[in-house]
Design a protein around this motif. Structure first.
Motif, short mmCIF file in Angstrom:
data_model
loop_
_atom_site.label_atom_id
_atom_site.label_comp_id
_atom_site.label_asym_id
_atom_site.label_seq_id
_atom_site.Cartn_x
_atom_site.Cartn_y
_atom_site.Cartn_z
N SER A 50 -3.59 -4.12 -0.83
CA SER A 50 -4.61 -4.38 -1.85
C SER A 50 -4.56 -3.34 -2.95
CB SER A 50 -6.00 -4.39 -1.22
OG SER A 50 -7.01 -4.44 -2.21
N SER A 51 -4.24 -3.78 -4.15
CA SER A 51 -4.30 -2.89 -5.31
C SER A 51 -5.72 -2.39 -5.54
CB SER A 51 -3.81 -3.64 -6.56
OG SER A 51 -4.06 -2.91 -7.73
N GLY A 52 -6.68 -3.29 -5.50
CA GLY A 52 -8.06 -2.91 -5.78
C GLY A 52 -8.59 -1.87 -4.83
N ARG A 53 -8.40 -2.07 -3.51
CA ARG A 53 -8.87 -1.10 -2.52
C ARG A 53 -8.17 0.24 -2.72
NH1 ARG A 53 -13.56 -3.14 -0.55
NH2 ARG A 53 -13.26 -5.25 0.27
N THR A 54 -6.85 0.19 -2.93
CA THR A 54 -6.08 1.43 -3.05
C THR A 54 -6.50 2.24 -4.26
OG1 THR A 54 -4.17 0.43 -1.93
CG2 THR A 54 -3.75 2.36 -3.32
N LEU A 55 -6.58 1.61 -5.42
CA LEU A 55 -6.95 2.35 -6.63
C LEU A 55 -8.39 2.85 -6.56
CD1 LEU A 55 -5.23 0.13 -9.35
CD2 LEU A 55 -4.32 2.14 -8.16
N GLY A 66 1.47 11.69 -0.94
CA GLY A 66 0.18 12.00 -0.35
C GLY A 66 -0.83 10.90 -0.45
N HIS A 67 -0.61 9.93 -1.34
CA HIS A 67 -1.55 8.82 -1.47
C HIS A 67 -1.30 7.75 -0.40
CE1 HIS A 67 -2.26 10.18 -5.77
NE2 HIS A 67 -3.47 10.09 -5.25
N HIS A 68 -2.38 7.04 -0.06
CA HIS A 68 -2.31 5.95 0.91
C HIS A 68 -2.40 4.62 0.17
CE1 HIS A 68 -2.90 8.97 3.97
NE2 HIS A 68 -4.10 9.30 3.48
N LEU A 69 -1.72 3.61 0.70
CA LEU A 69 -1.85 2.24 0.21
C LEU A 69 -2.66 1.47 1.24
CD1 LEU A 69 1.78 1.53 -1.11
CD2 LEU A 69 -0.11 2.77 -2.20
N TYR A 70 -3.79 0.92 0.79
CA TYR A 70 -4.76 0.28 1.68
C TYR A 70 -4.61 -1.23 1.70
CZ TYR A 70 -7.41 4.65 2.05
OH TYR A 70 -7.81 5.94 2.31
N GLU A 127 2.29 -17.74 3.01
CA GLU A 127 2.35 -18.79 1.99
C GLU A 127 2.21 -18.19 0.59
OE1 GLU A 127 -0.59 -21.68 3.01
OE2 GLU A 127 0.52 -22.37 4.79
N PRO A 128 2.60 -18.94 -0.45
CA PRO A 128 2.57 -18.41 -1.82
C PRO A 128 1.21 -17.86 -2.24
CG PRO A 128 3.87 -20.41 -1.77
CD PRO A 128 3.27 -20.26 -0.40
N ASP A 129 0.14 -18.54 -1.87
CA ASP A 129 -1.18 -18.08 -2.29
C ASP A 129 -1.60 -16.77 -1.62
OD1 ASP A 129 -1.52 -20.14 -4.06
OD2 ASP A 129 -2.75 -21.37 -2.72
N ALA A 130 -0.84 -16.32 -0.63
CA ALA A 130 -1.15 -15.05 0.05
C ALA A 130 -0.39 -13.88 -0.55
CB ALA A 130 -0.82 -15.18 1.53
N ILE A 131 0.29 -14.10 -1.67
CA ILE A 131 1.04 -13.02 -2.32
C ILE A 131 0.14 -12.38 -3.39
CG2 ILE A 131 3.01 -12.51 -3.81
CD1 ILE A 131 4.57 -14.62 -2.27
N PRO A 132 -0.22 -11.11 -3.20
CA PRO A 132 -1.13 -10.42 -4.14
C PRO A 132 -0.35 -9.61 -5.15
CG PRO A 132 -0.84 -9.07 -2.21
CD PRO A 132 0.09 -10.28 -2.05
N VAL A 133 -1.04 -8.72 -5.86
CA VAL A 133 -0.41 -7.72 -6.70
C VAL A 133 0.47 -6.84 -5.82
CG1 VAL A 133 -0.81 -5.69 -8.13
CG2 VAL A 133 -2.25 -7.71 -8.41
N ALA A 134 1.70 -6.62 -6.25
CA ALA A 134 2.63 -5.78 -5.49
C ALA A 134 2.54 -4.33 -5.96
CB ALA A 134 4.05 -6.29 -5.66
#
Length: 199
Positions: A50-55, A66-70, A127-134
């Motif tokens: 998730s881009s939103g959670r991570t940022l 050192g940063h985490h991707l959530y 499925e395609p709709d499950a592909i978010p911001v990379a």
């Protein structure tokens, strides 16, 4: 110690299983090439990077060592443990055939990273709709004072890399990006290595 080097040909993509604790090193072998990266919980692919959670949690758009991707469930999926570039993007979605129609109407349309990820992730039930911001490794997207986004050539040089540690069992999608502007007008391969964490 790093494992075998795998090559992703230009304008293509792949997907693979990455076990918890393993290291994934994404390499730009020739310089100036973007790689789109996705991560899914291997046990439940409805949990996705998730881009939103991570940022939100990082309080910055400049993600590096050192940063985490959530995930969308606020769980840490990947930790950046080494980064020789320090310039990546987590704002823009994978390029697609619609991207080409929108930004490159005079060029032959290409299915882009989105289409490549759709094909690579299908065997995992994604499925395609499950592909978010990379997470766009090496992508250079400065934000101007007015908030305007630009897509500039990557600053990565030949051999530059970013290394992630898996914090859960993951399904990874990874591409060699297909959009001209993202890659400075050229298309090159991306390499990656998977290795055990020796720490």
């Amino acid at each position: 110690m790093r494992g075998e080097t795998h090559a992703i040909p230009e304008r293509s993509g792949t997907a693979f299983w990455l076990p918890k604790g393993a290291l994934l090193t994404v390499i730009d072998p020739k310089g100036g090439q973007v790689a789109d990266l996705l991560a899914y919980n291997a046990v439940d692919v409805r949990e996705v990077i998730s881009s939103g959670r991570t940022l939100d949690y990082a309080e910055t758009i400049s993600l590096t060592t050192g940063h985490h991707l959530y995930s969308n469930r606020s769980q840490v999926m990947l930790t950046i443990v080494d980064d020789s570039v320090g310039q990546h993007d987590f704002l823009l979605t994978p390029c697609s055939i619609d991207t080409f129609h929108h930004f490159y109407p005079d060029l032959e349309p290409h299915r882009g990273c989105f289409g490549n990820l759709v094909e690579a992730l299908a065997p995992y039930g994604i499925e395609p709709d499950a592909i978010p911001v990379a997470f766009n490794c090496f992508m250079n997207v400065p934000v101007g004072p007015s908030g305007k986004l630009e897509v500039l050539p990557p600053v990565s040089k030949a051999g530059d890399h970013i290394c992630f540690r898996a914090e859960m069992d993951l399904i990874i999608g990874l591409t060699a990006c297909s959009a001209p502007a993202s890659n400075g007008g050229t298309f090159k391969p991306i390499h990656y290595q998977i290795s055990d964490n020796v720490d």
